[in-house]
Motif scaffolding. Sequence first.
Motif, short mmCIF file in Angstrom:
data_model
loop_
_atom_site.label_atom_id
_atom_site.label_comp_id
_atom_site.label_asym_id
_atom_site.label_seq_id
_atom_site.Cartn_x
_atom_site.Cartn_y
_atom_site.Cartn_z
N ILE A 287 0.73 -1.18 -0.02
CA ILE A 287 0.00 -0.34 0.03
C ILE A 287 0.96 1.34 -0.01
O ILE A 287 1.80 1.20 0.83
N ILE A 288 0.51 2.16 -0.80
CA ILE A 288 1.03 3.63 -0.89
C ILE A 288 0.09 4.55 -0.43
O ILE A 288 -0.92 4.69 -0.89
N GLU A 289 0.72 5.31 0.44
CA GLU A 289 -0.20 6.41 1.26
C GLU A 289 0.57 7.57 0.99
O GLU A 289 1.67 7.99 1.28
N VAL A 290 -0.07 8.84 0.48
CA VAL A 290 0.40 10.14 0.28
C VAL A 290 -0.50 11.10 1.19
O VAL A 290 -1.74 11.29 0.92
N THR A 291 0.16 11.71 2.09
CA THR A 291 -0.59 12.94 2.90
C THR A 291 -0.06 14.03 2.56
O THR A 291 1.08 14.19 2.51
N THR A 292 -0.77 15.05 2.42
CA THR A 292 -0.65 16.36 1.75
C THR A 292 -0.83 17.46 2.86
O THR A 292 -1.83 17.63 3.30
N THR A 293 0.12 18.20 3.11
CA THR A 293 -0.20 19.46 3.76
C THR A 293 0.50 20.89 3.30
O THR A 293 1.16 20.64 2.27
N ILE A 294 0.24 21.84 3.89
CA ILE A 294 0.66 23.10 3.51
C ILE A 294 2.18 23.39 3.77
O ILE A 294 2.51 23.18 5.01
N ILE A 307 4.01 28.66 0.44
CA ILE A 307 4.93 28.38 -0.65
C ILE A 307 4.62 27.10 -1.57
O ILE A 307 5.15 26.93 -2.51
N GLY A 308 3.99 26.27 -1.08
CA GLY A 308 3.87 25.14 -1.78
C GLY A 308 3.01 23.96 -0.92
O GLY A 308 2.47 24.37 0.19
N HIS A 309 3.29 22.70 -1.48
CA HIS A 309 2.51 21.71 -0.78
C HIS A 309 3.37 20.64 -0.44
O HIS A 309 4.08 20.43 -1.11
N ARG A 310 3.58 20.06 0.85
CA ARG A 310 4.40 18.82 1.25
C ARG A 310 3.74 17.51 1.27
O ARG A 310 2.61 17.47 1.86
N HIS A 311 4.28 16.71 0.37
CA HIS A 311 3.66 15.51 -0.12
C HIS A 311 4.46 14.37 1.17
O HIS A 311 5.62 14.08 0.82
#
Length: 348
Positions: A287-294, A307-311
Amino acid sequence: MRKIIVFFGLLLLLNACDDGDFTIESFDFTNATTNSCNSGESGFFIYKISDNETLILQLPEASFVNTITPLGEPRIISINSTNKVIYRLYNGSLSNNVICTTIPPANPTVTKEWNALSGNIEISTSVNKQVDENTNATEITGYTHTIVLRNVNFDTGNGNQQLFTELVFGDFVTSSLRQGDFDVNIAQCGSDNSFLFKIPVIGSSTPANVPPQAMTLRIDPSLFVAEVTPENQPRTALMNGSSNFLRLVYYNGIISNEFLCASETPTFPIPIEEFNAANGITNISGIIEVTTTIEYEIPTDDQSPIIGHRHKITLKNVTMTKVSTSPELEVSFNLGSIYEFGEFVVLL
């Protein structure tokens, strides 16, 4: 008269059986530890010591291949002028330094030496693993080579010989290639988010069994949406061998970002061992999980500009399998229940 004839007949029969070619002697190295000399050099051999006796196998180091053998199908090496089996008896107790020294010591000295004339060396290989009880990750630590000598005929000197139909030499353990420290930043080729990789730092203090290596992740770029994921609701995908595909490759020379990003495959260095991720099973493995924050500009607070998004990429229960031409001989390990592949930022 009949008794006399029978007596001489028995005497002649006994003399015919005892032709002087064999002696009745034996030795036992079952509980002795296997050691080696001259690893990585010419003149390699392995040996066992039991008090004042030693049993030596001189054969190419490449005979101990880190590939498991099918059950009941050992590698068979014929004893000859290159592949030797030697038994020695000394007049005093032995140590590893005595056996491996290039200049024979004054004491102890050899009082008896037997050299094998013929026979076979059988090597059966299995894999050794260790489990991290905290993460459930497994790691390949080495390979055990179980050695049995078959139909070995020793020249014991003075025209005599000693035959062993089966002589258990025991186990010889070789180390496997080991993973480097992948606690490094994720790299990519330009702005291509579909191919990510990590290269551990290899320095002068790095152990010899940790070669140059890279962990590469081919991943569906649609997982990196410029939107914050809800709490505990990451975007998910499964390893599938194509658009989502993890590889661990060991090389025979130093590699770089440019090497992995090259449009054409360079001729050097070349892979010496490769592990690929098994296809995933929904809610179970791969399983691959990607969590995105500011990602904010430092200092981080509510007033800082975005300035972007952290994955953040997390892998769950991913099994890595060594590439082999024989599927029944495949060797695998698991990255653990949770493996943090790493994070990277996509700028606005």
